[in-house]
Design a protein around this motif. Sequence first.
Motif, PDB file in Angstrom:
ATOM      1  N   GLN A  77       0.825  -1.211   0.000  1.00 37.35           N
ATOM      2  CA  GLN A  77       0.000   0.000   0.000  1.00 37.35           C
ATOM      3  C   GLN A  77       0.861   1.263   0.000  1.00 37.35           C
ATOM      4  O   GLN A  77       0.547   2.226  -0.699  1.00 37.35           O
ATOM      5  N   PHE A  78       1.955   1.235   0.760  1.00 40.91           N
ATOM      6  CA  PHE A  78       2.853   2.393   0.789  1.00 40.91           C
ATOM      7  C   PHE A  78       3.518   2.588  -0.573  1.00 40.91           C
ATOM      8  O   PHE A  78       3.580   3.708  -1.081  1.00 40.91           O
ATOM      9  N   LEU A  79       4.001   1.511  -1.172  1.00 41.73           N
ATOM     10  CA  LEU A  79       4.627   1.592  -2.494  1.00 41.73           C
ATOM     11  C   LEU A  79       3.624   2.106  -3.520  1.00 41.73           C
ATOM     12  O   LEU A  79       3.959   2.964  -4.340  1.00 41.73           O
ATOM     13  N   HIS A  80       2.411   1.615  -3.466  1.00 47.88           N
ATOM     14  CA  HIS A  80       1.370   2.051  -4.399  1.00 47.88           C
ATOM     15  C   HIS A  80       1.108   3.557  -4.276  1.00 47.88           C
ATOM     16  O   HIS A  80       1.050   4.270  -5.271  1.00 47.88           O
ATOM     17  N   SER A  81       0.959   4.039  -3.054  1.00 43.95           N
ATOM     18  CA  SER A  81       0.697   5.473  -2.880  1.00 43.95           C
ATOM     19  C   SER A  81       1.905   6.317  -3.282  1.00 43.95           C
ATOM     20  O   SER A  81       1.744   7.414  -3.818  1.00 43.95           O
ATOM     21  N   GLU A  82       3.112   5.824  -3.060  1.00 44.98           N
ATOM     22  CA  GLU A  82       4.314   6.552  -3.487  1.00 44.98           C
ATOM     23  C   GLU A  82       4.433   6.600  -5.012  1.00 44.98           C
ATOM     24  O   GLU A  82       4.849   7.615  -5.569  1.00 44.98           O
ATOM     25  N   ILE A  83       4.070   5.516  -5.676  1.00 47.34           N
ATOM     26  CA  ILE A  83       4.092   5.499  -7.141  1.00 47.34           C
ATOM     27  C   ILE A  83       3.097   6.526  -7.675  1.00 47.34           C
ATOM     28  O   ILE A  83       3.409   7.283  -8.600  1.00 47.34           O
ATOM     29  N   ILE A  84       1.910   6.565  -7.088  1.00 48.48           N
ATOM     30  CA  ILE A  84       0.897   7.535  -7.521  1.00 48.48           C
ATOM     31  C   ILE A  84       1.404   8.955  -7.309  1.00 48.48           C
ATOM     32  O   ILE A  84       1.296   9.804  -8.192  1.00 48.48           O
ATOM     33  N   GLN A  85       1.988   9.208  -6.143  1.00 46.34           N
ATOM     34  CA  GLN A  85       2.506  10.545  -5.850  1.00 46.34           C
ATOM     35  C   GLN A  85       3.631  10.920  -6.814  1.00 46.34           C
ATOM     36  O   GLN A  85       3.685  12.044  -7.308  1.00 46.34           O
ATOM     37  N   TYR A  86       4.522   9.977  -7.112  1.00 49.54           N
ATOM     38  CA  TYR A  86       5.642  10.245  -8.014  1.00 49.54           C
ATOM     39  C   TYR A  86       5.156  10.567  -9.428  1.00 49.54           C
ATOM     40  O   TYR A  86       5.553  11.562 -10.023  1.00 49.54           O
ATOM     41  N   VAL A  87       4.269   9.725  -9.947  1.00 52.35           N
ATOM     42  CA  VAL A  87       3.756   9.934 -11.305  1.00 52.35           C
ATOM     43  C   VAL A  87       2.928  11.206 -11.366  1.00 52.35           C
ATOM     44  O   VAL A  87       3.022  11.970 -12.324  1.00 52.35           O
ATOM     45  N   ASN A  88       2.148  11.477 -10.333  1.00 52.94           N
ATOM     46  CA  ASN A  88       1.319  12.667 -10.297  1.00 52.94           C
ATOM     47  C   ASN A  88       2.160  13.942 -10.210  1.00 52.94           C
ATOM     48  O   ASN A  88       1.814  14.951 -10.811  1.00 52.94           O
ATOM     49  N   SER A  89       3.271  13.900  -9.471  1.00 51.17           N
ATOM     50  CA  SER A  89       4.114  15.097  -9.365  1.00 51.17           C
ATOM     51  C   SER A  89       4.873  15.356 -10.663  1.00 51.17           C
ATOM     52  O   SER A  89       5.155  16.495 -10.996  1.00 51.17           O
ATOM     53  N   ALA A  90       5.172  14.300 -11.403  1.00 56.17           N
ATOM     54  CA  ALA A  90       5.851  14.467 -12.689  1.00 56.17           C
ATOM     55  C   ALA A  90       4.904  15.043 -13.735  1.00 56.17           C
ATOM     56  O   ALA A  90       5.321  15.766 -14.627  1.00 56.17           O
ATOM     57  N   GLU A  91       3.630  14.693 -13.629  1.00 56.56           N
ATOM     58  CA  GLU A  91       2.616  15.165 -14.572  1.00 56.56           C
ATOM     59  C   GLU A  91       1.681  16.111 -13.831  1.00 56.56           C
ATOM     60  O   GLU A  91       0.840  15.675 -13.068  1.00 56.56           O
ATOM     61  N   THR A  92       1.810  17.403 -14.045  1.00 57.42           N
ATOM     62  CA  THR A  92       0.942  18.353 -13.372  1.00 57.42           C
ATOM     63  C   THR A  92       0.053  19.055 -14.396  1.00 57.42           C
ATOM     64  O   THR A  92       0.418  19.192 -15.561  1.00 57.42           O
ATOM     65  N   GLY A  93      -1.088  19.493 -13.964  1.00 55.12           N
ATOM     66  CA  GLY A  93      -2.023  20.179 -14.851  1.00 55.12           C
ATOM     67  C   GLY A  93      -3.232  19.311 -15.154  1.00 55.12           C
ATOM     68  O   GLY A  93      -3.255  18.120 -14.891  1.00 55.12           O
ATOM     69  N   GLU A  94      -4.243  19.941 -15.737  1.00 55.62           N
ATOM     70  CA  GLU A  94      -5.509  19.243 -16.005  1.00 55.62           C
ATOM     71  C   GLU A  94      -5.364  18.190 -17.103  1.00 55.62           C
ATOM     72  O   GLU A  94      -5.829  17.080 -16.970  1.00 55.62           O
ATOM     73  N   SER A  95      -4.687  18.540 -18.198  1.00 55.18           N
ATOM     74  CA  SER A  95      -4.547  17.584 -19.303  1.00 55.18           C
ATOM     75  C   SER A  95      -3.574  16.463 -18.942  1.00 55.18           C
ATOM     76  O   SER A  95      -3.618  15.388 -19.532  1.00 55.18           O
ATOM     77  N   GLU A  96      -2.695  16.714 -17.981  1.00 53.90           N
ATOM     78  CA  GLU A  96      -1.726  15.697 -17.579  1.00 53.90           C
ATOM     79  C   GLU A  96      -2.342  14.608 -16.711  1.00 53.90           C
ATOM     80  O   GLU A  96      -1.761  13.556 -16.537  1.00 53.90           O
ATOM     81  N   ASN A  97      -3.533  14.843 -16.151  1.00 53.65           N
ATOM     82  CA  ASN A  97      -4.183  13.841 -15.313  1.00 53.65           C
ATOM     83  C   ASN A  97      -4.433  12.561 -16.097  1.00 53.65           C
ATOM     84  O   ASN A  97      -4.252  11.464 -15.577  1.00 53.65           O
ATOM     85  N   GLY A  98      -4.832  12.690 -17.351  1.00 49.80           N
ATOM     86  CA  GLY A  98      -5.027  11.526 -18.217  1.00 49.80           C
ATOM     87  C   GLY A  98      -3.726  10.791 -18.458  1.00 49.80           C
ATOM     88  O   GLY A  98      -3.697   9.561 -18.498  1.00 49.80           O
ATOM     89  N   ARG A  99      -2.637  11.536 -18.623  1.00 52.74           N
ATOM     90  CA  ARG A  99      -1.320  10.918 -18.807  1.00 52.74           C
ATOM     91  C   ARG A  99      -0.875  10.176 -17.559  1.00 52.74           C
ATOM     92  O   ARG A  99      -0.274   9.115 -17.634  1.00 52.74           O
ATOM     93  N   CYS A 100      -1.183  10.750 -16.413  1.00 53.66           N
ATOM     94  CA  CYS A 100      -0.846  10.129 -15.129  1.00 53.66           C
ATOM     95  C   CYS A 100      -1.562   8.784 -14.998  1.00 53.66           C
ATOM     96  O   CYS A 100      -0.942   7.773 -14.663  1.00 53.66           O
ATOM     97  N   VAL A 101      -2.855   8.759 -15.281  1.00 55.43           N
ATOM     98  CA  VAL A 101      -3.638   7.530 -15.201  1.00 55.43           C
ATOM     99  C   VAL A 101      -3.118   6.501 -16.197  1.00 55.43           C
ATOM    100  O   VAL A 101      -2.989   5.319 -15.893  1.00 55.43           O
ATOM    101  N   SER A 102      -2.766   6.963 -17.391  1.00 50.71           N
ATOM    102  CA  SER A 102      -2.248   6.067 -18.428  1.00 50.71           C
ATOM    103  C   SER A 102      -0.910   5.448 -18.021  1.00 50.71           C
ATOM    104  O   SER A 102      -0.678   4.247 -18.231  1.00 50.71           O
ATOM    105  N   LYS A 103      -0.033   6.260 -17.431  1.00 53.47           N
ATOM    106  CA  LYS A 103       1.259   5.751 -16.964  1.00 53.47           C
ATOM    107  C   LYS A 103       1.086   4.701 -15.877  1.00 53.47           C
ATOM    108  O   LYS A 103       1.742   3.667 -15.873  1.00 53.47           O
ATOM    109  N   LEU A 104       0.194   4.974 -14.934  1.00 58.14           N
ATOM    110  CA  LEU A 104      -0.065   4.037 -13.845  1.00 58.14           C
ATOM    111  C   LEU A 104      -0.645   2.735 -14.390  1.00 58.14           C
ATOM    112  O   LEU A 104      -0.288   1.644 -13.951  1.00 58.14           O
ATOM    113  N   GLU A 105      -1.538   2.849 -15.375  1.00 62.44           N
ATOM    114  CA  GLU A 105      -2.145   1.663 -15.966  1.00 62.44           C
ATOM    115  C   GLU A 105      -1.096   0.832 -16.707  1.00 62.44           C
ATOM    116  O   GLU A 105      -1.091  -0.395 -16.619  1.00 62.44           O
TER     117      GLU A 105
END
Length: 157
Positions: A8-36
């Motif tokens: 669970q900790f690794l999962h939340s850290e991965i989300i935080q890392y990918v989310n911080s690399a991709e900022t902005g409204e249009s980047e949210n889709g990229r963040c979800v795509s990277k995680l997937e």
Amino acid sequence: MADEALFQFLHSEIIQYVNSAETGESENGRCVSKLENMGFRVGQGLIERFTKDTPRFKDELDVMKFICKDFWTSVFKKQIDNLRTNHQGIYVLQDNKFRLLTQLSAGKQYLEHAPKFLAFTCGLVRGALSNLGVKSIVTAEVSVMPACKFQVMIQKM
């Protein structure tokens, strides 16, 4: 117990890392795509290990039962609560207490963040199915936290 907390900790850290690399409204889709995509690769690797001593599956329903019982238990320490199908290639997997959402508050204010927490798992299931020879599209929806539904649409080849 410790391995669950680490996952669970690794999962939340991965989300935080990918989310911080991709900022902005249009980047949210990229963040979800990277995680997937990350989940897809992990799912491929895990299913190889889990099925190495398993006999061949008869049909896609057997594959889905394996995903719901054995695969889900190995990853999330519990079985899927409900599996439904329309027998036309659409399966709905329901988890009433999804472990990766239990850390979020049950209020509606966090529903907008749920896709980020579910994208990795969607990829995980899609990657596992892919390695079992089942091409699919996996989506997730949350109406009430921490329950969620994963919809698996099988693509006929």
